[in-house]
Design an enzyme around this catalytic site. Structure first.
Site, PDB file in Angstrom:
ATOM      1  N   LYS A   1       8.133  -4.938   2.395  1.00 42.61           N
ATOM      2  CA  LYS A   1       8.112  -3.538   2.817  1.00 42.61           C
ATOM      3  C   LYS A   1       7.710  -3.395   4.281  1.00 42.61           C
ATOM      4  CE  LYS A   1       5.631   0.770   1.697  1.00 42.61           C
ATOM      5  NZ  LYS A   1       4.810   1.436   0.678  1.00 42.61           N
TER       6      LYS A   1
ATOM      7  N   TYR B   1       0.840  -1.192   0.000  1.00 40.51           N
ATOM      8  CA  TYR B   1       0.000   0.000   0.000  1.00 40.51           C
ATOM      9  C   TYR B   1       0.877   1.244   0.000  1.00 40.51           C
ATOM     10  CZ  TYR B   1       0.195  -0.401   5.236  1.00 40.51           C
ATOM     11  OH  TYR B   1       0.576  -0.523   6.545  1.00 40.51           O
ATOM     12  N   CYS B   2       0.353   2.314  -0.599  1.00 42.92           N
ATOM     13  CA  CYS B   2       1.087   3.573  -0.789  1.00 42.92           C
ATOM     14  C   CYS B   2       2.488   3.319  -1.351  1.00 42.92           C
ATOM     15  CB  CYS B   2       1.179   4.351   0.528  1.00 42.92           C
ATOM     16  SG  CYS B   2       1.626   6.094   0.317  1.00 42.92           S
ATOM     17  N   PRO B   3       2.574   2.659  -2.521  1.00 41.98           N
ATOM     18  CA  PRO B   3       3.891   2.337  -3.077  1.00 41.98           C
ATOM     19  C   PRO B   3       4.628   3.581  -3.568  1.00 41.98           C
ATOM     20  CG  PRO B   3       2.174   1.829  -4.663  1.00 41.98           C
ATOM     21  CD  PRO B   3       1.469   2.233  -3.394  1.00 41.98           C
TER      22      PRO B   3
END
Length: 280
Positions: free
Chosen positions: A161, A148-150
């Site tokens: 991550k 998420y939110c890459p």
């Protein structure tokens, strides 16, 4: 000496530790505090600031998230799972905060020379590597697809991550913010954000490319390093590295008296934006 390390070697560091304020400290205050501190640092009324903060069960949305076609359904899902939600002022997409996620903000002054955006990201990346240098040399910065939110400064170990970085600039102050998943399950957090997007999109085509989240590509530092890591002992690592980088003892403070009216102003702005952007 690298440019990132030069940026970290401030003449003085002012530390604001808000990592243990608990549930009575809502996330909406954090973004107003960072904007306030940006103005103080940018105007030369404060030394560079290192702030730590933790918020209970909150999903922080990016500005692009408010354009989701079925956002109300996604927000209802978050509420049902016990999460609050707000829209932040810095870039990126949705991230999840809870008591196992430590957020750090470094605020630098843009003095004679402007701070290139990648230099700000590199400074935070180098800081995190220094914080954990005794237990790993495997921390890398590149986009983790499926997280998420890459972004290009996703921090990971072995392809999983555990942190993401964003930036915010206000009146010649530069705030570089990171969330560190310290404890708990990174994949469980990612599964909640995945379901939020599924509820909010309902398979409709969107102009914005929202991430196709794969929970297995996200983890906490405790999971990745297999050591007894807590938010508290991660804070100690943070403070120890800052002290090594500083020529003077760390200054610990909350907001100065002259900053309180500025905080009130920025807080009202964040509240107004959230009332404008969020349907619920």
């Amino acid at each position: 000496m690298s440019e990132a390390l030069t940026l970290l070697r401030q003449p003085e560091w002012r530390v604001m530790d808000q990592s243990s304020l608990g549930p009575q400290f809502p996330a909406i205050q954090s973004f107003a505090i960072d904007d306030t501190l940006c103005e103080s640092v940018g105007s030369g009324n404060s030394a560079a600031v290192a702030r730590a903060w933790v918020h209970e069960k909150t999903v922080v949305l990016g500005i692009q998230d408010v354009r989701l076609p079925y956002l109300e359904k996604g927000l209802t899902y978050l509420t049902e799972q016990g999460y609050q939600y707000i829209v932040r002022t810095s870039g990126g997409l949705a991230v999840l905060l809870d008591s196992g996620v430590l957020n750090l903000t470094l605020i630098f002054p843009e003095t004679e020379k402007s701070i290139d955006i990648n230099r700000g990201y590199d400074a935070m990346y180098q800081l995190i590597k220094m914080m954990f240098a005794d237990v790993t040399d495997k921390i890398e910065a590149y986009e983790i697809v499926g997280s998420y939110c890459p972004g290009s400064y996703d921090l990971s170990i072995d392809g999983k991550k555990f942190a993401g970085i964003s930036q915010r600039r206000v009146k010649r102050g530069v705030a570089v913010q990171i969330y560190l998943c310290v404890t708990g399950s990174g994949s469980e957090r990612a599964a909640i954000i995945r379901e939020f997007y599924e509820q909010s999109i309902q398979e409709e085509e969107t102009k914005t490319a929202y991430p196709k989240i794969k929970p297995e590509v996200m983890a906490s530092l405790s999971e990745l390093l297999n050591i007894n890591l807590t938010v508290d002992n991660t804070m100690m690592r943070f403070l120890q590295v800052l002290q090594k980088l500083s020529n003077k003892p760390l200054i610990t403070s909350q907001l100065y008296d002259f900053e309180v009216p500025k905080y009130d102003h920025y807080y009202e702005r964040v509240v107004e934006r959230n009332e404008k952007w969020l349907p619920l």
